[in-house]
Design an enzyme around this catalytic site. Structure first.
Site, PDB file in Angstrom:
ATOM      1  N   HIS A 182       0.847  -1.198   0.000  1.00 49.47           N
ATOM      2  CA  HIS A 182       0.000   0.000   0.000  1.00 49.47           C
ATOM      3  C   HIS A 182       0.885   1.252   0.000  1.00 49.47           C
ATOM      4  O   HIS A 182       0.671   2.176  -0.793  1.00 49.47           O
ATOM      5  CB  HIS A 182      -0.922  -0.029   1.228  1.00 49.47           C
ATOM      6  CG  HIS A 182      -1.713   1.219   1.466  1.00 49.47           C
ATOM      7  ND1 HIS A 182      -3.087   1.283   1.304  1.00 49.47           N
ATOM      8  CD2 HIS A 182      -1.355   2.470   1.867  1.00 49.47           C
ATOM      9  CE1 HIS A 182      -3.517   2.501   1.578  1.00 49.47           C
ATOM     10  NE2 HIS A 182      -2.483   3.243   1.943  1.00 49.47           N
ATOM     11  N   GLU A 183       1.890   1.271   0.883  1.00 49.88           N
ATOM     12  CA  GLU A 183       2.777   2.438   0.964  1.00 49.88           C
ATOM     13  C   GLU A 183       3.599   2.588  -0.321  1.00 49.88           C
ATOM     14  O   GLU A 183       3.778   3.695  -0.831  1.00 49.88           O
ATOM     15  CB  GLU A 183       3.708   2.331   2.177  1.00 49.88           C
ATOM     16  CG  GLU A 183       3.003   2.210   3.524  1.00 49.88           C
ATOM     17  CD  GLU A 183       1.927   3.260   3.760  1.00 49.88           C
ATOM     18  OE1 GLU A 183       1.983   4.342   3.147  1.00 49.88           O
ATOM     19  OE2 GLU A 183       1.005   2.999   4.550  1.00 49.88           O
TER      20      GLU A 183
ATOM     21  N   HIS B 291       1.666   4.283  -2.939  1.00 46.09           N
ATOM     22  CA  HIS B 291       1.587   5.746  -2.817  1.00 46.09           C
ATOM     23  C   HIS B 291       2.706   6.394  -3.625  1.00 46.09           C
ATOM     24  O   HIS B 291       2.517   7.442  -4.244  1.00 46.09           O
ATOM     25  CB  HIS B 291       1.687   6.174  -1.353  1.00 46.09           C
ATOM     26  CG  HIS B 291       0.367   6.133  -0.630  1.00 46.09           C
ATOM     27  ND1 HIS B 291      -0.764   6.750  -1.128  1.00 46.09           N
ATOM     28  CD2 HIS B 291       0.003   5.570   0.545  1.00 46.09           C
ATOM     29  CE1 HIS B 291      -1.769   6.546  -0.275  1.00 46.09           C
ATOM     30  NE2 HIS B 291      -1.335   5.826   0.733  1.00 46.09           N
TER      31      HIS B 291
ATOM     32  N   TYR C 192      -4.148  14.849  -2.244  1.00 45.56           N
ATOM     33  CA  TYR C 192      -4.514  14.070  -1.057  1.00 45.56           C
ATOM     34  C   TYR C 192      -5.593  14.786  -0.250  1.00 45.56           C
ATOM     35  O   TYR C 192      -5.423  15.058   0.942  1.00 45.56           O
ATOM     36  CB  TYR C 192      -3.254  13.838  -0.224  1.00 45.56           C
ATOM     37  CG  TYR C 192      -3.267  12.573   0.593  1.00 45.56           C
ATOM     38  CD1 TYR C 192      -3.506  11.331   0.008  1.00 45.56           C
ATOM     39  CD2 TYR C 192      -3.015  12.609   1.954  1.00 45.56           C
ATOM     40  CE1 TYR C 192      -3.492  10.169   0.765  1.00 45.56           C
ATOM     41  CE2 TYR C 192      -3.001  11.443   2.726  1.00 45.56           C
ATOM     42  CZ  TYR C 192      -3.243  10.233   2.118  1.00 45.56           C
ATOM     43  OH  TYR C 192      -3.225   9.075   2.868  1.00 45.56           O
TER      44      TYR C 192
ATOM     45  N   GLU D 127      -5.952   6.901  -1.886  1.00 46.78           N
ATOM     46  CA  GLU D 127      -5.961   5.849  -0.868  1.00 46.78           C
ATOM     47  C   GLU D 127      -6.447   4.520  -1.448  1.00 46.78           C
ATOM     48  O   GLU D 127      -5.878   3.465  -1.182  1.00 46.78           O
ATOM     49  CB  GLU D 127      -6.874   6.257   0.297  1.00 46.78           C
ATOM     50  CG  GLU D 127      -6.140   6.962   1.408  1.00 46.78           C
ATOM     51  CD  GLU D 127      -4.936   6.174   1.873  1.00 46.78           C
ATOM     52  OE1 GLU D 127      -5.081   4.979   2.185  1.00 46.78           O
ATOM     53  OE2 GLU D 127      -3.840   6.729   1.914  1.00 46.78           O
TER      54      GLU D 127
ATOM     55  N   ASP E 238      -8.995  13.899   8.502  1.00 44.57           N
ATOM     56  CA  ASP E 238      -8.386  12.949   7.558  1.00 44.57           C
ATOM     57  C   ASP E 238      -8.488  13.475   6.123  1.00 44.57           C
ATOM     58  O   ASP E 238      -8.782  12.737   5.193  1.00 44.57           O
ATOM     59  CB  ASP E 238      -9.050  11.566   7.696  1.00 44.57           C
ATOM     60  CG  ASP E 238      -8.341  10.478   6.903  1.00 44.57           C
ATOM     61  OD1 ASP E 238      -7.122  10.592   6.688  1.00 44.57           O
ATOM     62  OD2 ASP E 238      -9.024   9.518   6.481  1.00 44.57           O
TER      63      ASP E 238
ATOM     64  N   HIS F 243      -9.233   8.117   4.061  1.00 38.53           N
ATOM     65  CA  HIS F 243      -9.180   6.695   4.438  1.00 38.53           C
ATOM     66  C   HIS F 243     -10.577   6.125   4.693  1.00 38.53           C
ATOM     67  O   HIS F 243     -10.713   4.954   5.032  1.00 38.53           O
ATOM     68  CB  HIS F 243      -8.333   6.495   5.697  1.00 38.53           C
ATOM     69  CG  HIS F 243      -6.878   6.784   5.503  1.00 38.53           C
ATOM     70  ND1 HIS F 243      -6.338   8.033   5.655  1.00 38.53           N
ATOM     71  CD2 HIS F 243      -5.847   5.975   5.156  1.00 38.53           C
ATOM     72  CE1 HIS F 243      -5.034   7.990   5.428  1.00 38.53           C
ATOM     73  NE2 HIS F 243      -4.711   6.755   5.118  1.00 38.53           N
TER      74      HIS F 243
HETATM   75 ZN   LIG Z   1      -2.409   5.230   2.320  1.00 42.30          ZN
END
Ligand SMILES: [Zn+2]
Lengths: 102, 407
Positions: B166-167, B170, B181, B190, B267, B272
């Site tokens: 996942h990271e 990004h 974002y 996300e 957020d 998310h």
């Molecule tokens: Zn993320």
């Protein structure tokens, strides 16, 4: 003096949205710990984040809002994992350690 | 010539060519070959050949380096613990990060022919043991950072391969669409990290869409926490429901889109949270198409990621996936129908599709009835892929004739 810590964002952002802020009450601390907290708060208040524009290019980094409530005024400090000053980090680490003891 | 090359790279789909040319079926190999050979303009075109050969023989780039933060919050203070050619070290977190970053790098290379995060072999740096009791993992804009968890609610974040992927994703998004974002573009950012993260997990386990759990962060909680994961792509809003964590707030439909302030406290508009909507659209697409998520569904999403921009919203992204499905697998193909049905089910109607409702009566979720299946893909679908490829090769040839300096 009351110090409140709220954590936002990150992989568990949806969980962090709901968790209540955690509070450290200086009045309830041993004298030495209270003095240490006051010193860390003063240092964090007077040093700026490495960057002031929030998390910037970082994704899933955590942001922290530390609210310091004194008798006559309150100060809000918000910094994130990738931009925080060493003084903010020191205060945050101290608060997290203290809160973990509870 | 540089201009020509760049143009070639953005329109040739090497994964389709490779897949078809490597096919075990003589019929399919021959059809793919014929498509190439019959395009007269391409014969003898050196740039084209170089581009194909280059993509097949590119060296394995994206060397890994893992650092130990030793509980510091400042990355420059970390020490190097493992480099690309080093054997495993004593630190299990470092080894897990090393392995998962390697698996993710290999996934992008083998499935999408992408060379590391920036497609130029960028070095991959992972930092473990960030801060103390740190309940998170993040991408700092250049490197991947992992916490150990507090041991009470969360455990080591290197334990979930899809979280690491996942990271990594990004980083890929930053080097492609660069999705802002905030709000919808942020939720899409996300979601794409979850989509590619879950594909890496399924690819590693060699799972078909129907066999997978579609959970993100299935291993980040300690055993004493009653929670399945951080997020469920199959059923957003059901990953956890307990006193300590509350109930998973992810919506699974546009009608439940959660409006949150566009601040760090909110957020960034719930990036998310609302990622649940496009997450489910991908899950439904993968289930509708069947087989492996990283095949057609993954390629449709990857091409759509590359075609998106910082301001792309859900609607535009849905439209792009529909368009890309048509370009890759043919207009009206089962793949395109599955994309249409998936977005419809989460409350997003693809723009400009005539008779959208009628189009959806095609039973895309039913099993294939033609019986002709090759390597998990039915032959008619492969033939459509070849046709789509032929159209792209023609476009390529046209592009070349425009770019080639006239004598
Ligand atoms: Zn993320």
């Amino acid at each position: 003096m009351k110090v409140t810590l709220a954590t936002h964002g990150g992989q568990a952002a949806a969980i962090n949205l709901r968790l209540p802020p955690r509070v450290v009450d200086a009045e309830a601390l041993p004298q030495e710990a209270a003095r240490e907290l006051a010193r860390l708060v003063e240092a964090a208040k007077t040093t700026q984040a490495v960057k002031e524009d929030g998390p910037g290019q970082a994704r899933d980094a955590l942001s922290y809002t530390i609210t310091v409530e004194d008798v006559d005024r309150s100060t809000v400090l918000t910094q994130s994992d990738t931009t925080m000053s060493p003084a903010f980090a020191a205060l945050l680490t101290w608060l997290e350690r203290r809160l973990a003891m509870e | 010539m540089t201009t020509t090359r760049r143009c070639l790279n953005c329109i040739t789909p090497p994964y389709i060519l490779k897949k078809l040319l490597e096919s075990g079926e003589e019929e399919i190999r021959q059809a793919a070959l014929n498509t190439l050979i019959s395009t007269a303009q391409l014969r003898g075109e050196r740039a084209v050949r170089a581009s194909f050969a280059g993509s097949a023989a590119a060296p394995a780039n994206g060397r890994r380096t893992i650092f130990d933060c030793r509980n510091s919050r400042f990355l420059p203070q970390a020490t190097l613990v493992r480099s690309e050619s080093d054997p495993p070290v004593a630190d299990a977190s470092a080894n897990r990060a090393f392995d998962a970053i390697g698996a993710t790098r290999d996934f992008y290379k083998k499935v999408f022919d992408r060379n590391s995060i920036d497609n130029r072999g960028m070095r991959l740096q992972g930092y473990v043991h960030f801060a103390t009791n740190y309940n998170n993992a993040f991408w700092d804009g250049q490197q991947l950072v992992f916490g150990d968890g507090d041991g009470r609610v969360f455990t080591d974040f290197t334990g979930s391969c899809e979280v690491i992927a996942h990271e990594f994703a990004h980083g890929v998004t930053e080097h492609t669409a660069g999705l802002d974002y905030h709000n919808q573009s942020g939720a899409l950012n996300e979601s794409l990290s979850d989509v590619f993260g879950v594909m890496v997990k399924q690819w590693t386990l060699h799972q078909r869409a129907a066999e997978a759990d579609w959970l993100i962060g299935a291993d980040v909680f300690t055993p004493n926490i009653k929670a399945d994961a951080l997020r469920s792509m199959k059923a957003p809003g059901t990953a956890y429901d307990n006193k300590l964590l509350g109930k998973d707030p992810q919506p699974d439909h546009m009608s439940h889109y959660v409006k949150l302030p566009d601040t760090e406290q909110g957020d960034m508009g719930g990036v998310h949270v609302n990622s649940g909507i496009p997450n489910r659209a991908f899950y439904l697409t993968a289930m509708g198409i069947g087989g492996y998520a990283w095949d057609a569904p993954g390629h449709i999403w990857y091409e759509s990621l590359k075609a998106s921009s910082p301001q792309t919203q859900f609607q535009e992204f849905a439209d792009t996936t529909y368009l890309k499905a048509g370009q890759l697998y043919g207009a009206g193909s089962a793949e395109q129908q599955a994309v249409l049905a998936a977005w419809n089910e989460v409350g997003i109607r693809v723009s400009g599709v005539p008779g959208g409702a009628e189009a959806l009566r095609v039973p895309v979720l039913a099993g294939r009835g033609d019986g002709l299946v090759h390597d998990g893909t039915p032959i008619p679908a492969l033939i459509r892929q070849i046709e789509a490829l032929a159209a792209q090769v023609n476009a390529l040839a046209e592009g070349l004739s425009v770019l080639t300096p006239k004598p």
